[in-house]
Motif scaffolding. Structure first.
Motif, PDB file in Angstrom:
ATOM      1  N   ARG A 245       0.840  -1.206   0.000  1.00  0.00           N
ATOM      2  CA  ARG A 245       0.000   0.000   0.000  1.00  0.00           C
ATOM      3  C   ARG A 245       0.873   1.253   0.000  1.00  0.00           C
ATOM      4  N   ARG A 246       2.007   1.220   0.675  1.00  0.00           N
ATOM      5  CA  ARG A 246       2.929   2.363   0.638  1.00  0.00           C
ATOM      6  C   ARG A 246       3.492   2.557  -0.765  1.00  0.00           C
ATOM      7  N   LEU A 247       3.847   1.463  -1.430  1.00  0.00           N
ATOM      8  CA  LEU A 247       4.367   1.566  -2.796  1.00  0.00           C
ATOM      9  C   LEU A 247       3.290   2.046  -3.755  1.00  0.00           C
ATOM     10  N   ASP A 248       2.064   1.628  -3.545  1.00  0.00           N
ATOM     11  CA  ASP A 248       0.962   2.140  -4.365  1.00  0.00           C
ATOM     12  C   ASP A 248       0.802   3.644  -4.173  1.00  0.00           C
ATOM     13  N   MET A 249       1.018   4.113  -2.946  1.00  0.00           N
ATOM     14  CA  MET A 249       0.944   5.537  -2.668  1.00  0.00           C
ATOM     15  C   MET A 249       2.030   6.296  -3.436  1.00  0.00           C
ATOM     16  N   VAL A 250       3.235   5.730  -3.452  1.00  0.00           N
ATOM     17  CA  VAL A 250       4.342   6.349  -4.205  1.00  0.00           C
ATOM     18  C   VAL A 250       4.010   6.377  -5.686  1.00  0.00           C
ATOM     19  N   ALA A 251       3.495   5.255  -6.222  1.00  0.00           N
ATOM     20  CA  ALA A 251       3.146   5.193  -7.637  1.00  0.00           C
ATOM     21  C   ALA A 251       2.075   6.219  -7.990  1.00  0.00           C
ATOM     22  N   ALA A 252       1.085   6.382  -7.116  1.00  0.00           N
ATOM     23  CA  ALA A 252       0.028   7.360  -7.373  1.00  0.00           C
ATOM     24  C   ALA A 252       0.593   8.778  -7.379  1.00  0.00           C
ATOM     25  N   THR A 253       1.569   9.052  -6.513  1.00  0.00           N
ATOM     26  CA  THR A 253       2.207  10.369  -6.489  1.00  0.00           C
ATOM     27  C   THR A 253       2.964  10.628  -7.783  1.00  0.00           C
ATOM     28  N   LEU A 254       3.673   9.635  -8.278  1.00  0.00           N
ATOM     29  CA  LEU A 254       4.438   9.788  -9.521  1.00  0.00           C
ATOM     30  C   LEU A 254       3.521  10.006 -10.717  1.00  0.00           C
ATOM     31  N   GLN A 255       2.352   9.427 -10.673  1.00  0.00           N
ATOM     32  CA  GLN A 255       1.404   9.599 -11.782  1.00  0.00           C
ATOM     33  C   GLN A 255       0.741  10.970 -11.768  1.00  0.00           C
ATOM     34  N   SER A 256       0.556  11.532 -10.580  1.00  0.00           N
ATOM     35  CA  SER A 256      -0.174  12.802 -10.481  1.00  0.00           C
ATOM     36  C   SER A 256       0.738  14.022 -10.430  1.00  0.00           C
ATOM     37  N   ASP A 257       2.012  13.842 -10.036  1.00  0.00           N
ATOM     38  CA  ASP A 257       2.940  14.970  -9.888  1.00  0.00           C
ATOM     39  C   ASP A 257       3.902  14.990 -11.069  1.00  0.00           C
ATOM     40  N   ARG A 258       3.752  15.953 -11.958  1.00  0.00           N
ATOM     41  CA  ARG A 258       4.592  16.029 -13.150  1.00  0.00           C
ATOM     42  C   ARG A 258       6.030  16.397 -12.815  1.00  0.00           C
ATOM     43  N   ARG A 259       6.234  17.037 -11.681  1.00  0.00           N
ATOM     44  CA  ARG A 259       7.596  17.336 -11.235  1.00  0.00           C
ATOM     45  C   ARG A 259       8.117  16.126 -10.471  1.00  0.00           C
ATOM     46  N   PHE A 260       9.269  15.627 -10.851  1.00  0.00           N
ATOM     47  CA  PHE A 260       9.802  14.422 -10.218  1.00  0.00           C
ATOM     48  C   PHE A 260      10.198  14.731  -8.772  1.00  0.00           C
ATOM     49  N   PRO A 261       9.511  14.139  -7.800  1.00  0.00           N
ATOM     50  CA  PRO A 261       9.810  14.447  -6.391  1.00  0.00           C
ATOM     51  C   PRO A 261      11.155  13.837  -5.975  1.00  0.00           C
ATOM     52  N   ARG A 262      11.752  14.412  -4.943  1.00  0.00           N
ATOM     53  CA  ARG A 262      12.967  13.817  -4.388  1.00  0.00           C
ATOM     54  C   ARG A 262      12.614  12.469  -3.760  1.00  0.00           C
ATOM     55  N   ILE A 263      13.476  11.485  -3.978  1.00  0.00           N
ATOM     56  CA  ILE A 263      13.199  10.141  -3.462  1.00  0.00           C
ATOM     57  C   ILE A 263      13.156  10.137  -1.937  1.00  0.00           C
ATOM     58  N   GLY A 264      14.013  10.940  -1.326  1.00  0.00           N
ATOM     59  CA  GLY A 264      13.992  11.031   0.131  1.00  0.00           C
ATOM     60  C   GLY A 264      12.655  11.533   0.645  1.00  0.00           C
ATOM     61  N   ALA A 265      12.085  12.535  -0.060  1.00  0.00           N
ATOM     62  CA  ALA A 265      10.785  13.073   0.342  1.00  0.00           C
ATOM     63  C   ALA A 265       9.682  12.038   0.129  1.00  0.00           C
ATOM     64  N   LEU A 266       9.792  11.289  -0.987  1.00  0.00           N
ATOM     65  CA  LEU A 266       8.816  10.233  -1.243  1.00  0.00           C
ATOM     66  C   LEU A 266       8.845   9.187  -0.130  1.00  0.00           C
ATOM     67  N   ALA A 267      10.064   8.803   0.271  1.00  0.00           N
ATOM     68  CA  ALA A 267      10.211   7.806   1.330  1.00  0.00           C
ATOM     69  C   ALA A 267       9.594   8.298   2.630  1.00  0.00           C
ATOM     70  N   GLU A 268       9.842   9.537   2.963  1.00  0.00           N
ATOM     71  CA  GLU A 268       9.334  10.101   4.215  1.00  0.00           C
ATOM     72  C   GLU A 268       7.816  10.179   4.208  1.00  0.00           C
ATOM     73  N   ARG A 269       7.247  10.631   3.067  1.00  0.00           N
ATOM     74  CA  ARG A 269       5.786  10.791   3.000  1.00  0.00           C
ATOM     75  C   ARG A 269       5.050   9.451   2.979  1.00  0.00           C
ATOM     76  N   SER A 270       5.721   8.404   2.544  1.00  0.00           N
ATOM     77  CA  SER A 270       5.049   7.108   2.411  1.00  0.00           C
ATOM     78  C   SER A 270       5.398   6.132   3.534  1.00  0.00           C
ATOM     79  N   GLY A 271       6.147   6.580   4.537  1.00  0.00           N
ATOM     80  CA  GLY A 271       6.377   5.750   5.709  1.00  0.00           C
ATOM     81  C   GLY A 271       7.589   4.846   5.638  1.00  0.00           C
ATOM     82  N   PHE A 272       8.427   4.984   4.581  1.00  0.00           N
ATOM     83  CA  PHE A 272       9.659   4.185   4.517  1.00  0.00           C
ATOM     84  C   PHE A 272      10.728   4.841   5.378  1.00  0.00           C
ATOM     85  N   ALA A 273      11.477   4.010   6.073  1.00  0.00           N
ATOM     86  CA  ALA A 273      12.467   4.541   7.005  1.00  0.00           C
ATOM     87  C   ALA A 273      13.659   5.170   6.293  1.00  0.00           C
TER      88      ALA A 273
END
Length: 314
Positions: A245-273
């Motif tokens: 479910r966390r990875l699905d959240m990341v995938a949904a963010t990548l599909q909706s955000d045309r600007r490529f987010p920082r991976i560190g920020a993606l990890a933090e927002r999706s609960g990855f340590a």
């Protein structure tokens, strides 16, 4: 009433009008013919769990609710049949069926033919909190399983007039198997409702890096073992579901955000340590890096998770 003890298994017998009068002191009962009344009870308490066998001629009546500590009863109809009423419901208990009843309920019953029943009464204090909540009121008929069948067989060994008794080898396993049988008999509807609540809790806490089986156990006040038991109905573990479910959240963010987010920020927002944890898990689920996925998502070609990762293919 006659009482005896066969190898430390106390037995009480009631017969005829005088026996029925004494039997009736335990509750309100009626019989078609007191002259033909015969009833017996063989039972004992093993490690706090009462086990017993009740044989009786036709009788009807009502069980008095227990006023002492709460308890749960498993009743196996070994021979004959019985009909009982609990909370306005009528249940036909036929030979071979198993029934889960609360000792705190007033239960009316009618035994229309000579019958024999095995009863196991377990104090609620011995049960995990989740089982205690699910069995606070009488449930009715429950499925017979290998665990409950094993308990019935074990009780019959304990009550055996030759080899049984509180000090018999079989008696040592009664309490553990009785608790396991009650856990096995918790209604599927109660488990399904709890699983739905756990799924909702997970969705609301995906961004929390501490989310996991242990935190769910604490949040719901249930054992870690029960978290896994309730959740694992389709082969999916709690930890795997949270990760997907966390990875699905990341995938949904990548599909909706045309600007490529920082991976560190993606990890933090999706609960990855850590970002490395995210990148490894993402590639295992989607078969490509986060950057490759983002590029395809930007072209409107976002791929589905890999089928061999356990997710459904779109």
């Amino acid at each position: 009433m006659r009482t005896s003890t066969d190898n430390s298994v106390p037995t009480a017998e009631w017969e005829g009008p005088a026996g029925f009068e004494r039997f009736g002191m335990a509750g309100r009962f009626a019989v078609p013919d007191a002259r033909r009344f015969r009833s017996s009870w063989r039972g004992l308490v093993v490690d706090g769990v009462q086990v017993g066998e009740w044989s009786t001629s036709p009788i009807s009546g009502a069980q008095r609710p227990r006023r002492e500590a709460a308890a749960v009863m498993l009743v196996h109809v070994a021979e004959g049949s019985m009909r009982y009423w609990s909370d306005g419901r009528a249940v036909d208990a036929r030979s071979g069926t198993l029934h889960l009843l609360s000792a705190g309920d007033q239960i009316r019953f009618a035994v229309p033919e000579p019958s024999r029943m095995i009863r196991v009464t377990v104090p609620s204090a011995f049960l995990p909190q989740e089982v205690r909540a699910a069995t606070a009121a009488s449930v009715g008929q429950v499925p017979v399983s290998r665990v409950t069948s094993g308990l019935t067989s074990l009780v019959e060994q304990v009550l055996d007039p030759v080899h049984g008794g509180a000090s018999s080898p079989a008696a040592r396993a009664v309490r553990a198997l009785a608790v396991a049988a009650l856990e096995d008999s918790v209604p599927e509807a109660a488990e399904h409702d709890l699983r739905s609540q756990i799924l909702d809790h997970i969705e609301r806490h995906l961004a929390d890096p501490d989310l996991g089986p242990q935190s769910i156990s604490v949040a719901f006040g249930i054992s870690l073992r029960w978290v896994h038991h309730v959740f694992n109905v389709d082969g999916a573990s709690v930890a795997r579901h949270i990760r997907e479910r966390r990875l699905d959240m990341v995938a949904a963010t990548l599909q909706s955000d045309r600007r490529f987010p920082r991976i560190g920020a993606l990890a933090e927002r999706s609960g990855f340590a850590a970002r490395d944890q995210l990148t490894r898990a993402f590639k295992a689920r989607y078969g490509m890096t986060i950057a490759e996925y983002a590029e395809r998502a930007g072209e409107g070609r976002a791929p589905a998770p890999l089928a061999n990762d356990g997710a459904e293919s779109a």
